[in-house]
Write an enzyme that holds these catalytic residues in place. Sequence first.
Site, PDB file in Angstrom:
ATOM      1  N   HIS A 247       0.999  -1.095  -0.198  1.00 15.19           N
ATOM      2  CA  HIS A 247      -0.339  -0.124  -0.156  1.00 15.19           C
ATOM      3  C   HIS A 247       0.823   1.770  -0.428  1.00 15.19           C
ATOM      4  CE1 HIS A 247      -4.442   0.467  -0.062  1.00 15.19           C
ATOM      5  NE2 HIS A 247      -4.759   1.738   0.370  1.00 15.19           N
ATOM      6  N   HIS A 273     -10.637   5.190  -6.277  1.00 13.10           N
ATOM      7  CA  HIS A 273     -11.158   5.332  -5.317  1.00 13.10           C
ATOM      8  C   HIS A 273     -12.872   6.404  -5.784  1.00 13.10           C
ATOM      9  CE1 HIS A 273      -7.158   6.502  -3.008  1.00 13.10           C
ATOM     10  NE2 HIS A 273      -7.800   5.739  -2.955  1.00 13.10           N
TER      11      HIS A 273
END
Length: 301
Positions: A247, A273
């Site tokens: 990440h 997102h």
Amino acid sequence: MAVKGRPGVGRDEVVAEFGRYLRFERDVSPHTVRAYLADVNSLLDHLNGPIEGLDIGVLRAWLAEQHGAGKARATLARRAACARTFTAYCHRQGWLPVDPGLLLGSAKAPRSLPSVLDQEQAQAVLAEPATVEPKELRDQALLEMLYATGVRVSELCALDVDDVDRDRHVIRVLGKGRKERSVPFGLPALRALDRWCIYGRPLWVRPGSGPALFLGVRGGRIDAGTVRRVVHARLAQVEGAPDMGPHGLRHTAATHLLEGGADLRSVQELLGHASLNSTQIYTHVSIERLRAAYRQAHPRA
């Protein structure tokens, strides 16, 4: 514990039905399902009675107990969100006459800036290995893809060979909520991927390998734990690089895109997102870096 409105339905079935709702209707990740069901069981342990007794007082007392046990604000925020989802579900099912979760507030979890690599560190992490062993070819290809595309580790592991469009330099990604998106990648990632697919992957393919793009040493689809170990090991070789997982490369990719002039909406689409608010944190990373450079270089800083 019997449930009002559904004679004979007990606590275990309530929790099981809530789990099925999360998996099949909300389509949340297995990790989130496990976390939410653990939170619900904790809440019901605290209630210790019929579910119709679950009211705002019980919810607040449960969260206060968690706070007293030293739980982090992020954990408390997640558990409050879980409680709201659970009580809303129970109300819709007729197990609660009203939804007490509507009255439940929670402090926002603190949002710390993610650690990222600077561009020199990123180049060092992605330096080509000296050997052409299958493992080195695979590791190089997956590192290049993580940095080039900013995909989540779960998305990387789920990639199939046919998800790669070499002519258009695009991969097809199935993200959260089973939403599909196309993400471009550059020539270094393409070259690394071709080397892995031509010289490495065929040596590891087994009858059960299927179409998985990245394989483990036994020929099965690579798992997230293996990818994390690869990332940690490569970062450990670069002096001054922060220790972070896959990440962290996603954060790094987003930050470098913005620093290179990409607009926020484009980065939002690339990362998958749902909300622009999730992407805006990367602008803060870039601003902090700019301030640091200013303080270091400007004579009147």
